[in-house]
Design a protein around this motif. Structure first.
Motif, PDB file in Angstrom:
ATOM      1  N   ARG A 118       0.719  -1.218  -0.035  1.00  0.00           N
ATOM      2  CA  ARG A 118       0.077   0.209  -0.106  1.00  0.00           C
ATOM      3  C   ARG A 118       0.868   1.293  -0.127  1.00  0.00           C
ATOM      4  O   ARG A 118       1.968   1.283   0.688  1.00  0.00           O
ATOM      5  N   SER A 119       0.574   2.317  -0.775  1.00  0.00           N
ATOM      6  CA  SER A 119       1.239   3.608  -0.641  1.00  0.00           C
ATOM      7  C   SER A 119       1.366   4.074   0.763  1.00  0.00           C
ATOM      8  O   SER A 119       2.277   5.019   0.819  1.00  0.00           O
ATOM      9  N   ARG A 120       0.022   4.093   1.479  1.00  0.00           N
ATOM     10  CA  ARG A 120       0.157   4.563   2.698  1.00  0.00           C
ATOM     11  C   ARG A 120       1.512   4.087   3.437  1.00  0.00           C
ATOM     12  O   ARG A 120       1.927   4.997   4.284  1.00  0.00           O
ATOM     13  N   GLU A 121       1.575   2.616   3.367  1.00  0.00           N
ATOM     14  CA  GLU A 121       2.704   2.175   4.117  1.00  0.00           C
ATOM     15  C   GLU A 121       3.863   2.684   3.469  1.00  0.00           C
ATOM     16  O   GLU A 121       4.943   2.939   4.452  1.00  0.00           O
ATOM     17  N   ALA A 122       4.426   2.551   2.329  1.00  0.00           N
ATOM     18  CA  ALA A 122       5.425   3.264   1.720  1.00  0.00           C
ATOM     19  C   ALA A 122       5.681   4.497   2.094  1.00  0.00           C
ATOM     20  O   ALA A 122       6.909   4.927   2.433  1.00  0.00           O
ATOM     21  N   GLU A 123       4.695   5.420   2.164  1.00  0.00           N
ATOM     22  CA  GLU A 123       4.855   6.770   2.734  1.00  0.00           C
ATOM     23  C   GLU A 123       5.253   6.955   4.495  1.00  0.00           C
ATOM     24  O   GLU A 123       6.134   7.803   4.611  1.00  0.00           O
ATOM     25  N   GLN A 124       4.849   5.932   5.032  1.00  0.00           N
ATOM     26  CA  GLN A 124       5.200   5.907   6.609  1.00  0.00           C
ATOM     27  C   GLN A 124       6.851   5.518   6.374  1.00  0.00           C
ATOM     28  O   GLN A 124       7.368   5.917   7.225  1.00  0.00           O
ATOM     29  N   TRP A 125       7.081   4.635   5.609  1.00  0.00           N
ATOM     30  CA  TRP A 125       8.306   4.343   5.849  1.00  0.00           C
ATOM     31  C   TRP A 125       9.541   5.417   5.237  1.00  0.00           C
ATOM     32  O   TRP A 125      10.578   5.505   5.895  1.00  0.00           O
ATOM     33  N   LEU A 126       8.959   6.127   4.171  1.00  0.00           N
ATOM     34  CA  LEU A 126       9.745   7.297   3.838  1.00  0.00           C
ATOM     35  C   LEU A 126       9.968   8.426   4.946  1.00  0.00           C
ATOM     36  O   LEU A 126      10.941   8.774   5.243  1.00  0.00           O
ATOM     37  N   GLU A 127       8.509   8.589   5.833  1.00  0.00           N
ATOM     38  CA  GLU A 127       8.935   9.521   6.901  1.00  0.00           C
ATOM     39  C   GLU A 127       9.574   8.924   8.118  1.00  0.00           C
ATOM     40  O   GLU A 127      10.443   9.924   8.410  1.00  0.00           O
ATOM     41  N   LEU A 128       9.521   7.817   8.269  1.00  0.00           N
ATOM     42  CA  LEU A 128      10.289   7.173   9.521  1.00  0.00           C
ATOM     43  C   LEU A 128      11.912   7.190   9.231  1.00  0.00           C
ATOM     44  O   LEU A 128      12.724   7.326   9.806  1.00  0.00           O
ATOM     45  N   SER A 129      12.181   7.128   7.729  1.00  0.00           N
ATOM     46  CA  SER A 129      13.361   6.841   7.455  1.00  0.00           C
ATOM     47  C   SER A 129      14.176   8.170   7.284  1.00  0.00           C
ATOM     48  O   SER A 129      15.509   8.383   7.084  1.00  0.00           O
ATOM     49  N   ASN A 130      13.514   9.308   7.242  1.00  0.00           N
ATOM     50  CA  ASN A 130      14.003  10.447   6.980  1.00  0.00           C
ATOM     51  C   ASN A 130      13.266  11.538   7.782  1.00  0.00           C
ATOM     52  O   ASN A 130      12.610  12.593   7.555  1.00  0.00           O
ATOM     53  N   PRO A 131      13.508  11.283   9.172  1.00  0.00           N
ATOM     54  CA  PRO A 131      12.539  12.394  10.194  1.00  0.00           C
ATOM     55  C   PRO A 131      12.936  13.655   9.951  1.00  0.00           C
ATOM     56  O   PRO A 131      12.039  14.777   9.929  1.00  0.00           O
ATOM     57  N   LEU A 132      14.342  14.048   9.855  1.00  0.00           N
ATOM     58  CA  LEU A 132      14.650  15.292   9.640  1.00  0.00           C
ATOM     59  C   LEU A 132      14.395  16.208   8.506  1.00  0.00           C
ATOM     60  O   LEU A 132      13.672  17.372   8.578  1.00  0.00           O
ATOM     61  N   ARG A 133      14.496  15.668   7.412  1.00  0.00           N
ATOM     62  CA  ARG A 133      14.138  16.117   6.108  1.00  0.00           C
ATOM     63  C   ARG A 133      12.764  16.350   6.043  1.00  0.00           C
ATOM     64  O   ARG A 133      12.203  17.323   5.431  1.00  0.00           O
ATOM     65  N   TYR A 134      11.901  15.076   6.452  1.00  0.00           N
ATOM     66  CA  TYR A 134      10.394  15.156   6.304  1.00  0.00           C
ATOM     67  C   TYR A 134       9.910  16.534   7.244  1.00  0.00           C
ATOM     68  O   TYR A 134       8.840  17.105   6.931  1.00  0.00           O
ATOM     69  N   GLY A 135      10.363  16.566   8.308  1.00  0.00           N
ATOM     70  CA  GLY A 135       9.896  17.730   9.265  1.00  0.00           C
ATOM     71  C   GLY A 135      10.152  19.138   8.706  1.00  0.00           C
ATOM     72  O   GLY A 135       9.313  19.978   8.819  1.00  0.00           O
ATOM     73  N   LEU A 136      11.223  19.211   8.024  1.00  0.00           N
ATOM     74  CA  LEU A 136      11.454  20.573   7.615  1.00  0.00           C
ATOM     75  C   LEU A 136      10.696  20.702   6.385  1.00  0.00           C
ATOM     76  O   LEU A 136      10.172  21.990   5.962  1.00  0.00           O
ATOM     77  N   ALA A 137      10.375  19.760   5.647  1.00  0.00           N
ATOM     78  CA  ALA A 137       9.733  19.818   4.252  1.00  0.00           C
ATOM     79  C   ALA A 137       8.018  20.045   4.834  1.00  0.00           C
ATOM     80  O   ALA A 137       7.690  21.072   3.716  1.00  0.00           O
TER      81      ALA A 137
END
Length: 372
Positions: A118-137
């Motif tokens: 599921r794309s939702r699961e893929a997005e969660q992995w993206l966020e968990l693996s890149n916490p700083l970049r995701y937070g700034l974005a």
């Protein structure tokens, strides 16, 4: 005792944070198998001095984007097979489908991201693996879907560089003009021959590369984003449509549903376009035969000669994309494959001399060639 417990707790938290930070940096690659076959579904006309337009409808999956070598290998294999059939030369315009560059946001992530369904699961992995970049974005995100905006914005610089490396490299490798589908980036522009990203809203844009790998013109922005991306992709109507001189003639690019609107085609006609190409991503398995969705969120869609649901997707695309000017050839190319639960559908086709050209339907990767 309290100080001792507090110190122990602080050490545990520091160790946990260090462990999490170390985990986010690990990017082992999994086993990879890929089908490099491609079918010549349409080959119309005869070789001549004006060259040809060659559509490539690749069969792509998330694992193809784990690294650039995988993506290059598959696309290069397709073009090599076209070359062996005499379809690639210095006057060839190669067209790739919409969003082929957008999926570069998935490059270089953890194996789990490519293995979930599921794309939702893929997005969660993206966020968990890149916490700083995701937070700034997220702080810079705009639009109605800030999370989707942040997913693309957080990797925008890397995506722009990868896009130019892969598709500019393919153009140079095969000596062709290459319309590199599209990519969603924040306020993209070309400066001194390099694709850059800005700080503005996201645009769905296409770049054209010359046979030496250099960039032709500026990114062509989509004028009328479709209903699926309008919550985070901004319209590009403030940037005019452009026509580029290529060895095969004067070329215009209409992204996705931009090809439906006569005013867009007239803008290209006024600039003496001879060839109009249309990279498309039509989402949904079996949607090609489903009722036409239209674009109810765009006021200009109310002026179209077809109403939503009046015909199927195939009929609507083939009718609405027909060039309004005589002597103009066009080619529409669709993305295929499966990105988690989201499948790409559609069968590419062309218009030339008032005639609709469409090969037999098929499910795999396809080549569509029209001699000009």
């Amino acid at each position: 005792m309290r100080k001792l417990l507090a110190s122990a707790l602080a050490l545990v938290m520091i160790a946990a944070l260090c462990g999490y930070g170390f985990w986010t940096q690990q990017r082992p690659e999994g086993h990879y198998l890929s089908d490099l076959r491609i079918e010549l579904a349409l080959n119309h006309g005869a070789p001549g001095e004006h060259g040809n337009v060659l559509g490539v409808e690749p069969l792509l999956f998330p694992s193809d984007y784990q690294n650039l070598q995988r993506l290059h290998r598959k696309l290069s294999a397709y073009l090599q097979q076209a070359r062996e059939q005499g379809l690639v030369g210095p006057r060839t315009v190669v067209v790739l489908p919409e969003h082929i560059g957008t999926w570069l946001w998935a490059r270089g992530e953890k194996n789990a991201l490519y293995q979930v369904t599921r794309s939702r699961e893929a997005e969660q992995w993206l966020e968990l693996s890149n916490p700083l970049r995701y937070g700034l974005a997220m702080l810079a995100a705009t639009g109605d879907d800030r999370r989707a905006d942040a997913h693309l914005r957080m990797k925008a610089e890397q995506m722009a560089s990868d896009y130019q490396e892969v598709f500019g490299g393919l153009a140079k490798e095969f000596g062709v003009t290459l319309v590199a589908g599209s990519i969603v980036l924040p306020a993209p522009y070309v400066e001194h021959g390099v694709l850059r990203v800005g700080r503005g809203p996201l645009f769905n844009s296409s770049l054209v590369f010359a046979g030496d790998g250099s960039v032709l013109g500026q990114p062509q922005r989509q004028q009328y984003p479709d209903s699926e991306v309008r919550r985070y992709v901004h319209h590009g109507r403030q940037a005019p449509l452009q026509v580029l001189q290529t060895p095969a003639g004067r070329l215009g690019v209409l992204i996705g549903s931009d090809s439906w609107y006569p005013q867009n085609q007239r803008q290209l006609e006024q600039q003496q376009a001879q060839l109009i190409v249309n990279p498309v991503f039509l989402s949904g398995k079996h949607s090609w035969a489903a009722p036409w969705r239209g674009n109810r969120h765009q006021d200009a869609a109310q002026l179209l000669p077809l109403a939503r649901g009046q015909v199927d997707e195939q009929t609507a695309w083939q009718q609405l994309t027909q060039p309004v000017a005589a002597g103009v050839s066009s080619l529409s190319v669709f993305m295929r494959g499966q990105f988690w639960e989201q499948a790409g559908d559609g069968q590419g086709f062309a218009h030339q001399g008032g005639e609709l050209l469409a090969g037999p339907p098929s499910a795999g990767a396809r080549l569509l060639n029209v001699w000009l």
